[in-house]
Design an enzyme around this catalytic site. Structure first.
Site, PDB file in Angstrom:
ATOM      1  N   GLU A 176       5.416  16.305 -11.929  1.00  0.00           N
ATOM      2  CA  GLU A 176       5.099  16.413 -10.524  1.00  0.00           C
ATOM      3  C   GLU A 176       5.635  17.642  -9.725  1.00  0.00           C
ATOM      4  OE1 GLU A 176       6.306  12.569  -8.428  1.00  0.00           O
ATOM      5  OE2 GLU A 176       4.418  11.533  -9.163  1.00  0.00           O
ATOM      6  N   GLU A 377       0.799   8.480 -14.541  1.00  0.00           N
ATOM      7  CA  GLU A 377       1.420   7.566 -14.190  1.00  0.00           C
ATOM      8  C   GLU A 377       0.597   6.699 -12.786  1.00  0.00           C
ATOM      9  OE1 GLU A 377       4.886   8.605 -11.758  1.00  0.00           O
ATOM     10  OE2 GLU A 377       5.667   9.999 -13.306  1.00  0.00           O
TER      11      GLU A 377
HETATM   12  C1  BG6 Z   1       6.600   9.325  -9.545  1.00  0.00           C
HETATM   13  C2  BG6 Z   1       7.659   9.769 -10.415  1.00  0.00           C
HETATM   14  O1  BG6 Z   1       6.806  10.163  -8.153  1.00  0.00           O
HETATM   15  O2  BG6 Z   1       6.684   8.144  -9.134  1.00  0.00           O
HETATM   16  C3  BG6 Z   1       8.510   8.514 -11.287  1.00  0.00           C
HETATM   17  O3  BG6 Z   1       7.261  10.710 -11.368  1.00  0.00           O
HETATM   18  C4  BG6 Z   1       8.546   7.708 -10.107  1.00  0.00           C
HETATM   19  O4  BG6 Z   1       9.600   9.515 -11.690  1.00  0.00           O
HETATM   20  C5  BG6 Z   1       7.540   7.062  -9.876  1.00  0.00           C
HETATM   21  O5  BG6 Z   1       9.349   6.538 -10.591  1.00  0.00           O
HETATM   22  C6  BG6 Z   1       7.552   5.879  -8.789  1.00  0.00           C
HETATM   23  O6  BG6 Z   1       8.224   6.085  -7.870  1.00  0.00           O
HETATM   24  P1  BG6 Z   1       9.364   5.221  -7.332  1.00  0.00           P
HETATM   25  O7  BG6 Z   1      10.098   5.951  -6.272  1.00  0.00           O
HETATM   26  O8  BG6 Z   1       8.925   3.921  -7.068  1.00  0.00           O
HETATM   27  O9  BG6 Z   1      10.198   5.125  -8.615  1.00  0.00           O
END
Ligand code: BG6
Length: 482
Positions: A176, A377
């Site tokens: 990111e 993701e």
């Molecule tokens: C992304 C990141 O922003 O979202 C992850 O690459 C992160 O590291 C994921 O865990 C989900 O966000 P959060 O804050 O729910 O963990």
């Protein structure tokens, strides 16, 4: 028959600081993530400059993947994973980032993780830097604010390319990377800790320094790509963008133009640099309007051009709206903010759920770049309950994932060259934004709680068997009532 190609990579994703623990084992140094305390939905994580005895640092133990990787990878294999995205902790390889020689114990750990994946024919997708640079570089250089980090990162990346040559083919240079276009990216992504910063969500910000740090990351990424190709022509490199599609709230041309501008800066800018190898034209105006003057060395231009990535990867959890009417209700979400969309429901953490937005986004991305795409993701952070019989009935997660997978299939039918899907937090892990355990994403439940209790045992959720079927049927068997 599903619309997914036969060789589609189904899998899951994690990051070192969110799963490994073992923060002071194997010669590991302290990272930025190790300095962030636990927070919650309503309370920001704190950034400490020294480890504080009475503070709770969730990354220090996380879910103990460091000791349990075999068990965890066996469970991923049982689900049928074809790909596993994980990150390497820079501080396991170079504890302060400044050492001449790499830490053999750290390299050995990832040898074992990679070999374990290969044993099950799971393709590793390795993120070189996922929100955790060595804290020593924060202290010495204010992180990526300094150009010195470029060489240190490239040294680290080259060690990985040499060591894992032939075993890892897919690499992501920075997780990111576009988080640096917002103030929250200062510490977590750039290691920039300005005077006055205490809170993770409310950092003291110098936009000029932040964009300069981002420029250094672009150069480092491009140099790493070129070095990685020279070491092994079979390597594939990707950018990784936090993509939060921004819709105009209305058809008022003011909203349309504002949404376009925000999409350019927040969603497109970094991909444009890393895929096309040059700064996009719209950034000139942005820098001018915001009084930002970057120091770009003459050689950087050629470096960016030769170090373009091969594929585009991104995270997609939510979308948001843009309006010139600032009285609109704000939406919550990761990194990139906006207004609530009245047509969408939201997660327990207020992130708006927009599966069709994923189809839209995939078309936007592929139409723009025409290179293979990885959804690195995607997932639902939710409260899970262990029933009396020990089961975890996470139908809400199944529904979320099924709806997004269905839209991925639509996008593939639209012509998008989507090659992989790694669902986020395939095993419960520490939330990046809040540091919570309570925000769970996994197909696998981990007995670990925000008060530090739990025996760390693993348990399959209902979604575990569901995802196994999805993979076995190559996306045909989604079994929902949508
Ligand atoms: C992304 C990141 O922003 O979202 C992850 O690459 C992160 O590291 C994921 O865990 C989900 O966000 P959060 O804050 O729910 O963990």
């Amino acid at each position: 028959m599903s619309g997914f190609p036969q060789n589609f990579y189904w899998g899951g994703a994690v990051a070192a600081n969110q799963v490994e623990g073992g923060f002071d084992e194997g010669g590991k140094g302290i990272s930025c993530a190790d300095m962030c305390t636990g927070g919650s939905h309503t309370k920001s994580r704190k950034i400490t400059k020294k480890p504080e005895a009475d503070a709770y640092y969730p990354s220090h133990m996380a879910v103990d993947f460091y000791h349990r990787y075999k068990e965890d990878i066996a469970l991923f294999a049982e689900m049928g994973f074809k790909m596993f995205r994980f990150s390497i902790a820079w501080t396991r390889i170079f504890p302060t980032g400044l050492e001449e020689n790499a830490n053999e114990e750290g390299l050995l750990f990832y040898d074992k993780v990679i070999d374990e994946c290969r044993k099950y024919k799971i393709e590793p997708l390795v993120t070189i830097s996922h929100y955790e640079m060595p804290f020593a570089l924060v202290e010495k250089y204010n992180g990526w604010a300094s150009r010195a980090c470029i060489d240190l990162y490239v040294k680290y990346a080259k060690v990985l390319f040499e060591r894992y040559k032939g075993k890892v083919k897919y690499w992501i240079t920075f997780n990111e990377i576009n988080s640096a276009v917002t103030p929250v990216g200062n510490f977590v992504s750039l290691g920039i800790l300005n005077e006055g910063t205490e809170d993770f969500l409310n950092q003291s910000d110098d936009p000029g320094l932040r964009f300069q740090g981002l420029h250094h990351q672009f150069v480092a990424s491009a140099l790493a790509v070129s070095a990685g190709r020279a070491i092994d022509a079979g390597n594939h490199f990707g950018c990784m963008i936090c993509y939060v599609t921004k819709y105009p709230y209305s058809c008022n041309p003011d909203d349309i133009v504002k949404a376009q501008q925000e999409n350019q800066i927040q969603n497109h800018f970094c991909g444009d640099v890393q895929v096309r190898g040059e700064y996009p034209v719209y950034m000139k105006r942005y820098f001018k309007d915001n009084n930002i003057q970057l120091e770009i060395n003459p050689e950087d231009v050629a470096i960016l051009k030769t170090g373009c990535v091969d594929y585009y990867s991104f995270s997609y959890y939510t979308s948001t709206c843009v309006s010139t009417d600032t009285t609109k209700e704000k939406a919550q979400g990761n990194i990139i903010a906006g207004y609530k969309n009245p047509y969408l429901k939201a997660s327990d953490w207020g992130w708006q759920i927009d599966p069709k937005g994923l189809r839209y986004t995939l078309n936007e991305i592929y139409g723009r770049y025409r290179i293979p795409v990885i959804l690195a993701e995607n997932g639902l952070g939710a409260y899970d309950r262990v029933e009396e019989d020990g089961s975890i009935q996470d139908d809400y997660r199944i529904e979320y994932l099924a709806q997004h997978i269905r839209q991925m299939e639509e996008a593939i039918k639209d012509g998008v060259d989507l090659i992989a899907y790694t669902a986020w937090g395939c095993i419960d892990l520490i939330s990046a934004a809040t540091g919570e355990m309570a925000k769970r994403y996994g197909f696998i439940y981990v007995d670990k709680h925000d008060d530090g209790t739990g025996d760390l045992s693993r348990k399959k959720k209902k979604s575990f068997d569901w995802y196994k079927k999805v993979i076995a049927s190559n996306g045909a068997d989604l079994l929902t009532n949508e």
